[in-house]
Motif scaffolding. Structure first.
Motif, PDB file in Angstrom:
ATOM      1  N   UNK A   1     -31.716  12.202 -37.995  1.00 32.08           N
ATOM      2  CA  UNK A   1     -32.956  11.709 -38.277  1.00 32.08           C
ATOM      3  C   UNK A   1     -32.541  10.332 -38.555  1.00 32.08           C
ATOM      4  N   UNK A   2     -33.282   9.307 -37.675  1.00 32.63           N
ATOM      5  CA  UNK A   2     -33.231   8.054 -37.988  1.00 32.63           C
ATOM      6  C   UNK A   2     -34.152   7.355 -39.146  1.00 32.63           C
TER       7      UNK A   2
ATOM      8  N   UNK B   1     -34.018   8.765 -41.850  1.00 31.39           N
ATOM      9  CA  UNK B   1     -33.297   9.040 -43.127  1.00 31.39           C
ATOM     10  C   UNK B   1     -31.850   8.516 -43.134  1.00 31.39           C
ATOM     11  N   UNK B   2     -31.689   7.610 -42.175  1.00 33.49           N
ATOM     12  CA  UNK B   2     -30.622   6.966 -42.064  1.00 33.49           C
ATOM     13  C   UNK B   2     -29.325   7.631 -41.493  1.00 33.49           C
ATOM     14  N   UNK B   3     -29.553   8.770 -41.099  1.00 41.03           N
ATOM     15  CA  UNK B   3     -28.487   9.565 -40.841  1.00 41.03           C
ATOM     16  C   UNK B   3     -27.630   9.092 -39.625  1.00 41.03           C
ATOM     17  N   UNK B   4     -27.816   8.273 -38.845  1.00 39.05           N
ATOM     18  CA  UNK B   4     -27.055   7.199 -38.088  1.00 39.05           C
ATOM     19  C   UNK B   4     -25.986   6.373 -38.683  1.00 39.05           C
ATOM     20  N   UNK B   5     -26.157   6.098 -39.889  1.00 40.20           N
ATOM     21  CA  UNK B   5     -25.297   5.393 -40.645  1.00 40.20           C
ATOM     22  C   UNK B   5     -24.121   6.227 -41.419  1.00 40.20           C
ATOM     23  N   UNK B   6     -24.122   7.442 -41.294  1.00 38.61           N
ATOM     24  CA  UNK B   6     -23.142   8.285 -41.927  1.00 38.61           C
ATOM     25  C   UNK B   6     -21.640   8.007 -41.254  1.00 38.61           C
ATOM     26  N   UNK B   7     -20.629   8.166 -42.013  1.00 35.83           N
ATOM     27  CA  UNK B   7     -19.218   7.929 -41.591  1.00 35.83           C
ATOM     28  C   UNK B   7     -18.756   8.852 -40.292  1.00 35.83           C
ATOM     29  N   UNK B   8     -19.535  10.035 -40.167  1.00 34.56           N
ATOM     30  CA  UNK B   8     -19.298  10.957 -39.089  1.00 34.56           C
ATOM     31  C   UNK B   8     -19.942  10.462 -37.609  1.00 34.56           C
ATOM     32  N   UNK B   9     -20.982   9.830 -38.121  1.00 31.54           N
ATOM     33  CA  UNK B   9     -21.913   9.471 -36.852  1.00 31.54           C
ATOM     34  C   UNK B   9     -21.232   8.003 -36.418  1.00 31.54           C
ATOM     35  N   UNK B  10     -20.934   7.292 -37.380  1.00 26.76           N
ATOM     36  CA  UNK B  10     -19.917   5.934 -36.835  1.00 26.76           C
ATOM     37  C   UNK B  10     -18.916   6.021 -35.940  1.00 26.76           C
ATOM     38  N   UNK B  11     -18.069   7.191 -36.020  1.00 24.35           N
ATOM     39  CA  UNK B  11     -17.041   7.470 -35.175  1.00 24.35           C
ATOM     40  C   UNK B  11     -17.344   7.473 -33.877  1.00 24.35           C
ATOM     41  N   UNK B  12     -18.580   8.045 -33.713  1.00 16.44           N
ATOM     42  CA  UNK B  12     -19.057   8.541 -32.460  1.00 16.44           C
ATOM     43  C   UNK B  12     -19.751   7.010 -31.800  1.00 16.44           C
ATOM     44  N   UNK B  13     -20.512   6.295 -32.363  1.00 23.87           N
ATOM     45  CA  UNK B  13     -21.077   5.057 -32.108  1.00 23.87           C
ATOM     46  C   UNK B  13     -21.117   4.073 -33.369  1.00 23.87           C
ATOM     47  N   UNK B  14     -20.182   3.250 -33.354  1.00 18.44           N
ATOM     48  CA  UNK B  14     -20.300   2.227 -34.297  1.00 18.44           C
ATOM     49  C   UNK B  14     -21.718   1.405 -34.313  1.00 18.44           C
ATOM     50  N   UNK B  15     -22.389   1.301 -33.248  1.00 20.88           N
ATOM     51  CA  UNK B  15     -23.455   0.699 -33.128  1.00 20.88           C
ATOM     52  C   UNK B  15     -24.730   1.345 -34.029  1.00 20.88           C
ATOM     53  N   UNK B  16     -24.541   2.690 -34.261  1.00 18.72           N
ATOM     54  CA  UNK B  16     -25.624   3.564 -34.909  1.00 18.72           C
ATOM     55  C   UNK B  16     -26.628   3.787 -34.242  1.00 18.72           C
ATOM     56  N   UNK B  17     -26.727   3.918 -32.902  1.00 16.44           N
ATOM     57  CA  UNK B  17     -27.658   4.230 -32.077  1.00 16.44           C
ATOM     58  C   UNK B  17     -27.544   5.774 -31.477  1.00 16.44           C
TER      59      UNK B  17
END
Length: 215
Positions: free
Chosen positions: A44-45, A47-63
């Motif tokens: 959920x963009x 809610x900022x879920x793209x900035x979680x550490x878990x997602x950052x491992x997948x895409x550091x750009x948070x997209x």
């Protein structure tokens, strides 16, 4: 089995997606056309879920989107679609004919580099903060219309039932979500465009744009 970053590796394709993202929609579209099953993981963009550490491992750009195929992680919808074309060649999205293939890649590039990035939430939020909400809206609207007119000129001589002929291709995978997401949101006057761009999609994408066209 675990990946190098500690993730559990699934034997099934996993797609990290946000329902309102046209980029993620492209990948869902392609996966369904190719008949590939996948696990959907919502990000959920709003809610900022793209900035979680878990997602950052997948895409550091948070997209979004991000596709995980075993221990392979691919982000960016264009890269994902090219990966799918090579790894899963069934129901090819790129025609064998060199001219039509080139047109598909050009259309995809126009959407992915000259339309969609110019109305991303982060860009529009920045513009609103700097110059105001009306300018934010006009910036998005102007660049979307410019891109649609470019697509119109590019495809008008080869369009058939779909964008580059009578088979669904990569151009459709990029253009259809772009129309569905942005036409109403940015009040695009679709009447200015011919059926080359909009008429193809009334029954194709399951999104009724007919109210935008006067009888």
């Amino acid at each position: 089995m675990a990946a190098k970053d500690g993730r559990e590796v699934s034997s099934k394709l996993v797609l990290y997606s946000f329902w309102q993202s046209s980029c993620a929609w492209r990948v869902r579209f392609a996966l369904n056309l190719k008949g590939l099953s996948y696990e959907y993981k919502a990000v959920d963009l709003t809610k900022g879920e793209q900035f979680t550490p878990e997602f950052e491992k997948l895409n550091p750009l948070h997209f979004v989107p991000v596709l995980v195929d075993g221990d392979i992680v691919v982000s960016d919808s264009f890269a994902i679609l090219m990966y799918l074309e090579e790894k899963y060649p069934q129901r090819a999205l790129l025609p064998a004919d060199p001219q039509r293939k080139a047109l598909n890649l050009q259309a995809a590039s126009i959407v992915s580099s000259s339309i969609q990035p110019l109305h991303m939430m982060s860009i529009l939020k920045y513009l609103e903060e700097k110059i105001g909400p009306q300018e934010r809206f006009l910036f998005g609207q102007t660049n979307i219309e410019k891109g649609f007119f470019a697509l119109e000129k590019l495809l008008k001589d080869l369009a058939g039932k779909y964008a580059t002929g009578d088979e669904v291709s990569m151009a459709d995978v990029f253009i259809a979500p772009q129309i569905a997401i942005s036409a109403e949101r940015f009040k695009i006057d679709m009447v200015k465009l011919s059926l080359c761009i909009i008429g193809l999609y009334f029954s194709f994408v399951g999104y009724d744009l007919s109210h935008l066209i006067p009888l």
